[in-house]
Design a protein around this motif. Sequence first.
Motif, mmCIF file in Angstrom:
data_model
loop_
_atom_site.group_PDB
_atom_site.id
_atom_site.type_symbol
_atom_site.label_atom_id
_atom_site.label_comp_id
_atom_site.label_asym_id
_atom_site.label_seq_id
_atom_site.Cartn_x
_atom_site.Cartn_y
_atom_site.Cartn_z
ATOM 1 N N GLY A 56 79.723 42.273 7.715
ATOM 2 C CA GLY A 56 80.356 43.179 8.659
ATOM 3 C C GLY A 56 79.439 44.275 9.161
ATOM 4 N N PHE A 57 78.132 43.974 9.258
ATOM 5 C CA PHE A 57 77.163 44.984 9.659
ATOM 6 C C PHE A 57 76.910 45.015 11.166
ATOM 7 N N LEU A 58 77.481 44.062 11.904
ATOM 8 C CA LEU A 58 77.206 43.955 13.335
ATOM 9 C C LEU A 58 78.435 44.265 14.173
ATOM 10 N N THR A 59 78.205 44.922 15.300
ATOM 11 C CA THR A 59 79.204 45.086 16.355
ATOM 12 C C THR A 59 78.593 44.515 17.626
ATOM 13 N N PRO A 60 79.181 43.492 18.223
ATOM 14 C CA PRO A 60 78.557 42.853 19.387
ATOM 15 C C PRO A 60 78.233 43.847 20.495
ATOM 16 N N ARG A 61 77.031 43.752 21.022
ATOM 17 C CA ARG A 61 76.624 44.492 22.217
ATOM 18 C C ARG A 61 75.562 43.659 22.928
ATOM 19 N N GLN A 62 75.859 43.244 24.140
ATOM 20 C CA GLN A 62 74.909 42.452 24.900
ATOM 21 C C GLN A 62 73.688 43.288 25.278
ATOM 22 N N THR A 63 72.598 42.595 25.593
ATOM 23 C CA THR A 63 71.392 43.252 26.083
ATOM 24 C C THR A 63 71.087 42.764 27.486
ATOM 25 N N LEU A 64 70.825 43.702 28.382
ATOM 26 C CA LEU A 64 70.536 43.398 29.781
ATOM 27 C C LEU A 64 69.070 43.723 30.046
ATOM 28 N N PHE A 65 68.319 42.711 30.448
ATOM 29 C CA PHE A 65 66.913 42.877 30.798
ATOM 30 C C PHE A 65 66.777 42.877 32.317
ATOM 31 N N LEU A 66 66.083 43.884 32.837
ATOM 32 C CA LEU A 66 65.920 44.021 34.279
ATOM 33 C C LEU A 66 64.455 43.837 34.660
ATOM 34 N N ALA A 84 73.512 37.508 25.324
ATOM 35 C CA ALA A 84 74.838 37.752 24.750
ATOM 36 C C ALA A 84 74.845 37.690 23.233
ATOM 37 N N GLY A 85 73.700 37.381 22.616
ATOM 38 C CA GLY A 85 73.652 37.213 21.162
ATOM 39 C C GLY A 85 73.170 38.425 20.410
ATOM 40 N N THR A 86 73.138 39.582 21.063
ATOM 41 C CA THR A 86 72.645 40.798 20.422
ATOM 42 C C THR A 86 73.808 41.655 19.946
ATOM 43 N N ALA A 87 73.485 42.700 19.180
ATOM 44 C CA ALA A 87 74.545 43.514 18.576
ATOM 45 C C ALA A 87 73.980 44.840 18.098
ATOM 46 N N ASP A 88 74.877 45.789 17.833
ATOM 47 C CA ASP A 88 74.530 47.017 17.125
ATOM 48 C C ASP A 88 74.585 46.743 15.622
ATOM 49 N N ILE A 89 73.672 47.349 14.890
ATOM 50 C CA ILE A 89 73.649 47.232 13.424
ATOM 51 C C ILE A 89 74.091 48.556 12.819
ATOM 52 N N ASP A 90 74.975 48.488 11.853
ATOM 53 C CA ASP A 90 75.316 49.675 11.075
ATOM 54 C C ASP A 90 74.230 49.830 10.010
#
Length: 364
Positions: free
Chosen positions: A74-84, A130-136
């Motif tokens: 339970g250490f991850l909260t999904p957050r996408q990453t956008l590369f420009l 779409a496979g990235t996330a925030d880590i606690d």
Amino acid sequence: MASNFDVIVIGAGIAGASAAAHLADTHKVLVLDMEERPGFHSTGRSAASYEPNYGPPPIRALTRAARTHFTDGGFLTPRQTLFLMPEGQEDSFAGLMASGQGLQEITAEAARGLFPLLREDYARRAVLDAGTADIDVDLLHQSYLRLIKSRGGTVFCSAPVQRLERANGAWTVETSKGPFRATTIVNSAGAWGDHVAKLAGASALGLQPKRRSIAVVPLPDDIDPMDWPMTGDVGETWYCKPQSGKLLVSPADASPVEAHDAFADEMTLAEGIDRFQQAVDFEVTRVEHSWGGLRSFVPDGNPVCGFDEKVEGFFWLIGQGGYGIQSAPALSRLAAALVRGEDVPADILDEGLVLDDVLPGRLG
């Protein structure tokens, strides 16, 4: 009389704590840290992101192998990453697309839908991961520290190593809390890794700490960024990430510095904020606060994990760069296996790790 242990781990950041937690299952382990609390330096100043397409090939393999631990705990909260990709970063874009997995190119219009601050004329192309996330990070780090203690291990803070000496098949470690003895030393001292090696009589590996600066930028009260992706340019000259209703903005700097209690460089931060503002329809009028952290690299950019080839009982676990949190669950299992003389865990090999790419002997 020195207290006796099987393994002494130097450094209680995420690398040392996670390795010690695994080793404590089979060994009597002591963890020593020079600061008043574990994780004072790099671990406590991370951008806290899980990005399996970020870093050199060994890091990407270790990060993929770590996902199960992150999700099960339970250490991850999904957050996408956008590369420009602004004009002039075509080569960086091609490199990302060639090496990345699970990336989806999207239109500039779709990118603005995800990141509403984006200027219409900034991005020539955009890619979504779409496979990235925030880590606690704190929860992860504390889980390893608790595991060490539950398995009978010991953690001493405010215990800088003053001297290391090898005799009769064992190390004696002199600290302000007294002497300790162990068969094996694990050097997970972060930016101070080459300093610890020098104390042990091992050759330095060319470890270079590099500063990363981050600013906390408040947004207007009517803007809630918490569903936005982490966003940055593919050339890594800036990135931003939502946190607590504000934006973390970084110039993505990597300035070579000496090992120290890092702080943000104001000029570098200002330049990074200027690059950020070129990408967005938003004026940064103030910085709430800022901080700096150290990301330490050896010359080839890969982490170092393995026994020194010339100094008996001296194990390296350094050089994680800016990827130490996301790789720790797998890198620590690898380190523990190598200390025990076991094979590399099969799931890590399945993700494509080449062991020779992380062993210290590759650095000469």
